[in-house]
Write a protein that holds these residues in place. Structure first.
Motif, PDB file in Angstrom:
ATOM      1  N   GLU A 145       1.118  -1.362  -0.008  1.00 21.73           N
ATOM      2  CA  GLU A 145      -0.352   0.183   0.358  1.00 21.73           C
ATOM      3  C   GLU A 145       0.524   1.201  -0.275  1.00 21.73           C
ATOM      4  O   GLU A 145       0.251   2.180  -1.057  1.00 21.73           O
ATOM      5  CB  GLU A 145      -0.992  -0.155   1.359  1.00 21.73           C
ATOM      6  CG  GLU A 145      -1.874   1.357   0.756  1.00 21.73           C
ATOM      7  CD  GLU A 145      -2.754   1.207   2.660  1.00 21.73           C
ATOM      8  OE1 GLU A 145      -3.855   2.059   2.699  1.00 21.73           O
ATOM      9  OE2 GLU A 145      -2.925   0.121   3.311  1.00 21.73           O
TER      10      GLU A 145
ATOM     11  N   ASN B 125       3.575   1.322  -1.641  1.00 18.74           N
ATOM     12  CA  ASN B 125       4.853   1.702  -2.531  1.00 18.74           C
ATOM     13  C   ASN B 125       3.910   2.278  -3.464  1.00 18.74           C
ATOM     14  O   ASN B 125       4.238   2.874  -4.143  1.00 18.74           O
ATOM     15  CB  ASN B 125       5.156   0.207  -2.906  1.00 18.74           C
ATOM     16  CG  ASN B 125       6.168  -0.096  -2.267  1.00 18.74           C
ATOM     17  OD1 ASN B 125       7.251   1.031  -1.538  1.00 18.74           O
ATOM     18  ND2 ASN B 125       6.599  -2.206  -2.204  1.00 18.74           N
ATOM     19  N   LYS B 126       2.356   1.529  -3.469  1.00 19.11           N
ATOM     20  CA  LYS B 126       1.650   2.413  -4.468  1.00 19.11           C
ATOM     21  C   LYS B 126       1.207   3.889  -4.034  1.00 19.11           C
ATOM     22  O   LYS B 126       1.391   4.837  -4.912  1.00 19.11           O
ATOM     23  CB  LYS B 126       0.179   1.455  -4.048  1.00 19.11           C
ATOM     24  CG  LYS B 126      -0.725   2.098  -5.821  1.00 19.11           C
ATOM     25  CD  LYS B 126      -1.999   1.200  -5.104  1.00 19.11           C
ATOM     26  CE  LYS B 126      -3.203   0.974  -5.769  1.00 19.11           C
ATOM     27  NZ  LYS B 126      -3.787   0.252  -6.144  1.00 19.11           N
ATOM     28  N   ALA B 127       0.784   4.469  -3.187  1.00 16.93           N
ATOM     29  CA  ALA B 127       0.610   5.596  -2.399  1.00 16.93           C
ATOM     30  C   ALA B 127       1.488   6.755  -3.159  1.00 16.93           C
ATOM     31  O   ALA B 127       1.494   7.512  -3.255  1.00 16.93           O
ATOM     32  CB  ALA B 127       0.089   5.888  -1.064  1.00 16.93           C
TER      33      ALA B 127
ATOM     34  N   ALA C 184       4.072   6.428  -5.497  1.00 15.55           N
ATOM     35  CA  ALA C 184       4.164   6.325  -6.552  1.00 15.55           C
ATOM     36  C   ALA C 184       3.250   7.088  -7.789  1.00 15.55           C
ATOM     37  O   ALA C 184       3.875   7.817  -7.944  1.00 15.55           O
ATOM     38  CB  ALA C 184       4.604   4.473  -7.408  1.00 15.55           C
ATOM     39  N   ALA C 185       2.040   7.169  -6.850  1.00 12.51           N
ATOM     40  CA  ALA C 185       1.113   8.584  -6.939  1.00 12.51           C
ATOM     41  C   ALA C 185       1.586   9.387  -6.455  1.00 12.51           C
ATOM     42  O   ALA C 185       0.324  10.169  -6.904  1.00 12.51           O
ATOM     43  CB  ALA C 185       0.060   7.294  -6.679  1.00 12.51           C
ATOM     44  N   ASP C 186       2.020  10.176  -5.680  1.00 10.81           N
ATOM     45  CA  ASP C 186       2.208  11.446  -4.659  1.00 10.81           C
ATOM     46  C   ASP C 186       2.835  12.116  -5.824  1.00 10.81           C
ATOM     47  O   ASP C 186       3.987  12.274  -5.865  1.00 10.81           O
ATOM     48  CB  ASP C 186       2.817  11.119  -3.330  1.00 10.81           C
ATOM     49  CG  ASP C 186       2.756  12.064  -2.506  1.00 10.81           C
ATOM     50  OD1 ASP C 186       2.338  13.381  -2.583  1.00 10.81           O
ATOM     51  OD2 ASP C 186       2.611  11.835  -1.315  1.00 10.81           O
ATOM     52  N   PRO C 187       2.072  13.225  -5.722  1.00  7.93           N
ATOM     53  CA  PRO C 187       2.685  14.662  -6.445  1.00  7.93           C
ATOM     54  C   PRO C 187       3.268  15.444  -6.470  1.00  7.93           C
ATOM     55  O   PRO C 187       4.167  16.347  -6.651  1.00  7.93           O
ATOM     56  CB  PRO C 187       1.335  14.789  -7.356  1.00  7.93           C
ATOM     57  CG  PRO C 187       0.234  15.244  -5.939  1.00  7.93           C
ATOM     58  CD  PRO C 187       0.220  13.440  -6.209  1.00  7.93           C
TER      59      PRO C 187
ATOM     60  N   GLU D 263       9.292  13.006  -5.343  1.00  4.72           N
ATOM     61  CA  GLU D 263       9.994  12.502  -6.870  1.00  4.72           C
ATOM     62  C   GLU D 263      10.328  10.957  -5.647  1.00  4.72           C
ATOM     63  O   GLU D 263      10.816  11.597  -4.574  1.00  4.72           O
ATOM     64  CB  GLU D 263      11.347  13.460  -7.257  1.00  4.72           C
ATOM     65  CG  GLU D 263      11.042  14.181  -8.019  1.00  4.72           C
ATOM     66  CD  GLU D 263      12.103  14.822  -8.788  1.00  4.72           C
ATOM     67  OE1 GLU D 263      12.041  16.043  -9.717  1.00  4.72           O
ATOM     68  OE2 GLU D 263      13.409  15.029  -7.780  1.00  4.72           O
TER      69      GLU D 263
ATOM     70  N   CYS E 245      12.346   9.791  -1.405  1.00  9.44           N
ATOM     71  CA  CYS E 245      11.946  10.142  -1.496  1.00  9.44           C
ATOM     72  C   CYS E 245      11.358  12.453  -0.994  1.00  9.44           C
ATOM     73  O   CYS E 245      12.132  12.298  -0.862  1.00  9.44           O
ATOM     74  CB  CYS E 245       9.904  10.193  -0.877  1.00  9.44           C
ATOM     75  SG  CYS E 245       9.295   8.837  -0.189  1.00  9.44           S
TER      76      CYS E 245
END
Length: 246
Positions: free
Chosen positions: A217, A219-221, A223-226, A229, A242
């Motif tokens: 969960e 890792n997915k979050a 990767a999607a956090d604008p 980087e 991050c």
């Protein structure tokens, strides 16, 4: 012949107690340690690693190659004000303290002071204990208070998290406010014993299976956090860096 070679290859994998490398070969990992890590490991870190090896929970420690990586990273980003959530005996904490300038600071939090005090004499002997502000207890209430206070927003150059995986997302929601723009948060164990790609019915240790979904969960979050980087590296048990961009 091919089957026999495969058997030999399998037998050579991950035989070491406390092995954290995701490399396919113990021999290759050992080569990295003996060629590049151990010869350059500060004496204090070596001593603390040996102290920690005698502890029954030594699997919790940061691996020597990851300690070297963190030490180099902190110097590259010229970190001065840092935070660590999850300390154990303090190997990664010592790697951080040695990398910071003499007036650098580390807010270090862990629920177990006893483990920290195992490594504290080594940290003191290394002359870096004055950089560390250790707080015993859960980190979330401390983070909430810092955010409420207001003066800590965007004040940390680097934050390292190696703690309760089921709270990583809760940490991230708060740490993103406390790390400065351009600063870095490092989340440890993001490949979680390689279990992130294991089949649902794979025979996993109980604690590995329990925390795997939380790691997935996270890792997915990330990767999607604008707001960040990211770069996920197969160092140790996997570390995701991050960098806050806004």
């Amino acid at each position: 012949m091919a089957a026999k070679e495969e058997q030999q290859n399998q037998a050579g994998r991950h035989q070491e107690v406390g092995h954290k490398s995701l490399l396919q070969s113990d021999a290759l990992y050992q080569y990295i340690l003996e060629t590049s890590v151990y010869p350059r490991e500060p004496e204090a870190m070596k001593e603390l690693r040996e102290v920690t090896a005698k502890h029954p929970w030594n699997i919790m420690t940061t691996s020597a190659d990851e300690g070297q990586f963190l030490n180099m990273l902190l110097k590259l980003i010229n970190a001065k004000n840092t935070m660590e959530i999850g300390v154990y005996t303090g190997y990664s904490l010592l790697a951080t303290a040695l990398a910071l300038p003499d007036d650098g600071k580390i807010l270090a939090m862990d629920i177990n002071r006893e483990n920290y005090e195992l490594g504290l004499p080594v940290i003191q002997k290394a002359g870096v204990a004055h950089k560390i502000d250790f707080k015993e207890g859960p980190a979330l209430p401390v983070l909430d208070k810092m955010i409420e206070d207001g003066k800590y927003h965007g004040s940390f150059d680097f934050i390292f998290v190696d703690a309760d995986k089921d709270n990583y997302l809760n940490y991230h929601k708060r740490l993103i406010e406390l790390v400065k723009v351009g600063g870095v948060i490092g989340y440890d164990n993001t490949l979680w014993n390689g279990s992130v790609v294991a089949p649902a019915d794979a025979p996993l240790r109980k604690y590995v299976r329990y925390y795997r979904d939380f790691v997935l969960e996270l890792n997915k979050a990330l990767a999607a956090d604008p707001r960040i980087e990211i770069c996920q590296l197969p160092v140790g048990d996997g570390i995701t860096l991050c960098r806050r961009i806004n």
